[in-house]
Motif scaffolding. Structure first.
Motif, PDB file in Angstrom:
ATOM      1  N   SER A   1       0.826  -1.212   0.000  1.00 51.72           N
ATOM      2  CA  SER A   1       0.000   0.000   0.000  1.00 51.72           C
ATOM      3  C   SER A   1       0.858   1.259   0.000  1.00 51.72           C
ATOM      4  N   LEU A   2       1.962   1.226   0.731  1.00 50.39           N
ATOM      5  CA  LEU A   2       2.853   2.389   0.758  1.00 50.39           C
ATOM      6  C   LEU A   2       3.527   2.595  -0.597  1.00 50.39           C
ATOM      7  N   LEU A   3       3.936   1.511  -1.263  1.00 52.79           N
ATOM      8  CA  LEU A   3       4.542   1.637  -2.590  1.00 52.79           C
ATOM      9  C   LEU A   3       3.535   2.212  -3.587  1.00 52.79           C
ATOM     10  N   TYR A   4       2.313   1.750  -3.507  1.00 51.08           N
ATOM     11  CA  TYR A   4       1.237   2.253  -4.367  1.00 51.08           C
ATOM     12  C   TYR A   4       1.026   3.745  -4.100  1.00 51.08           C
ATOM     13  N   HIS A   5       0.974   4.103  -2.830  1.00 57.72           N
ATOM     14  CA  HIS A   5       0.763   5.490  -2.427  1.00 57.72           C
ATOM     15  C   HIS A   5       1.893   6.397  -2.931  1.00 57.72           C
ATOM     16  N   ILE A   6       3.132   5.961  -2.805  1.00 62.55           N
ATOM     17  CA  ILE A   6       4.269   6.756  -3.296  1.00 62.55           C
ATOM     18  C   ILE A   6       4.091   7.056  -4.775  1.00 62.55           C
ATOM     19  N   ALA A   7       3.715   6.039  -5.545  1.00 62.42           N
ATOM     20  CA  ALA A   7       3.561   6.211  -6.994  1.00 62.42           C
ATOM     21  C   ALA A   7       2.374   7.105  -7.351  1.00 62.42           C
ATOM     22  N   VAL A   8       1.225   6.900  -6.690  1.00 63.45           N
ATOM     23  CA  VAL A   8       0.038   7.679  -7.045  1.00 63.45           C
ATOM     24  C   VAL A   8       0.209   9.151  -6.670  1.00 63.45           C
ATOM     25  N   VAL A   9       0.883   9.423  -5.577  1.00 60.28           N
ATOM     26  CA  VAL A   9       1.127  10.810  -5.187  1.00 60.28           C
ATOM     27  C   VAL A   9       2.076  11.471  -6.190  1.00 60.28           C
ATOM     28  N   GLU A  10       3.088  10.739  -6.607  1.00 57.52           N
ATOM     29  CA  GLU A  10       4.041  11.294  -7.575  1.00 57.52           C
ATOM     30  C   GLU A  10       3.363  11.623  -8.900  1.00 57.52           C
ATOM     31  N   VAL A  11       2.559  10.714  -9.412  1.00 58.79           N
ATOM     32  CA  VAL A  11       1.909  10.967 -10.696  1.00 58.79           C
ATOM     33  C   VAL A  11       0.887  12.096 -10.570  1.00 58.79           C
ATOM     34  N   ASP A  12       0.216  12.183  -9.433  1.00 58.36           N
ATOM     35  CA  ASP A  12      -0.765  13.243  -9.242  1.00 58.36           C
ATOM     36  C   ASP A  12      -0.092  14.616  -9.199  1.00 58.36           C
ATOM     37  N   TRP A  13       0.978  14.751  -8.441  1.00 58.83           N
ATOM     38  CA  TRP A  13       1.678  16.034  -8.386  1.00 58.83           C
ATOM     39  C   TRP A  13       2.250  16.407  -9.757  1.00 58.83           C
ATOM     40  N   LEU A  14       2.785  15.428 -10.464  1.00 56.72           N
ATOM     41  CA  LEU A  14       3.359  15.710 -11.780  1.00 56.72           C
ATOM     42  C   LEU A  14       2.295  16.242 -12.742  1.00 56.72           C
ATOM     43  N   TYR A  15       1.198  15.505 -12.865  1.00 49.76           N
ATOM     44  CA  TYR A  15       0.195  15.903 -13.858  1.00 49.76           C
ATOM     45  C   TYR A  15      -0.726  17.017 -13.380  1.00 49.76           C
ATOM     46  N   SER A  16      -1.201  16.950 -12.151  1.00 44.35           N
ATOM     47  CA  SER A  16      -2.168  17.946 -11.681  1.00 44.35           C
ATOM     48  C   SER A  16      -1.524  19.295 -11.410  1.00 44.35           C
ATOM     49  N   GLU A  17      -0.358  19.297 -10.794  1.00 37.84           N
ATOM     50  CA  GLU A  17       0.269  20.569 -10.429  1.00 37.84           C
ATOM     51  C   GLU A  17       1.286  21.038 -11.458  1.00 37.84           C
ATOM     52  N   VAL A  18       2.284  20.209 -11.778  1.00 37.74           N
ATOM     53  CA  VAL A  18       3.369  20.666 -12.643  1.00 37.74           C
ATOM     54  C   VAL A  18       2.894  20.853 -14.085  1.00 37.74           C
TER      55      VAL A  18
END
Length: 181
Positions: free
Chosen positions: A56-73
């Motif tokens: 679950s933590l590995l999944y969370h690390i990845a989903v947060v990274e992709v969200d910040w990349l696409y939604s914010e950056v």
């Protein structure tokens, strides 16, 4: 004769050395996470300790990274490939991390690699001006520079949680070394 480790930052190519340094630090954090989980037994990812699993933590690390990349950056919708890699809503209705169970380590590693490649591709092409340019969002303004810092901090925090889960669950005793492997 005892060999000594050489502790240096490897910098991926980028338009600017400042960006390359940030990417190098982010990559070192990821390598540390991967070294910690790559030799775990298959069932170890699903061991529940204090409400969390390593998977679950590995999944969370990845989903947060992709969200910040696409939604914010990039300020774009998540790409179509994300639905295959993130089929589970990563938080429950009470804002806890969802349990991501039964996925092999190879799937987690593939997900982390896919997300990181998009991040690297984006940041490596970025100018220093764009790196510091604020993205104006409804609840806050954020720069890609801050996002990189946040993702490094985020992964480091969850790396500590993963190590704690491994120790508490006795998944791999006596094999931890913080700076080197």
């Amino acid at each position: 004769m005892t060999s000594k480790n050489e502790l240096v930052l490897s910098r991926p190519e980028a338009q600017n050395s400042e960006i390359a340094m940030g990417l190098g630090m982010l990559q070192m954090a990821r390598e540390r996470t991967l070294r910690t989980v790559e030799s775990l037994h298959p069932g170890s990812l699903d061991v529940l300790v204090n409400g969390h699993t390593i998977g679950s933590l590995l999944y969370h690390i990845a989903v947060v990274e992709v969200d910040w990349l696409y939604s914010e950056v990039l300020q774009q919708e998540l790409p179509a490939w994300c639905s295959a890699y993130f089929p589970i809503e990563h938080r429950t209705s009470d804002d806890n991390l969802s349990h991501v169970l039964g996925e092999p380590l190879s799937r987690h590693l593939e997900r982390l690699k896919r997300v990181r490649q998009d991040l690297l591709d984006t940041y490596q092409q970025m100018t220093l001006e764009d790196f510091g340019t604020l993205r104006k969002l409804s609840h806050y303004d954020v720069s890609p520079e801050w996002v990189l810092f946040h993702l490094l901090h985020h992964e480091s925090l969850h790396f500590g949680q993963i190590q704690t889960l491994i120790r508490v669950a006795g998944l791999r005793e006596g094999t931890f070394r913080y700076l080197t492997s």
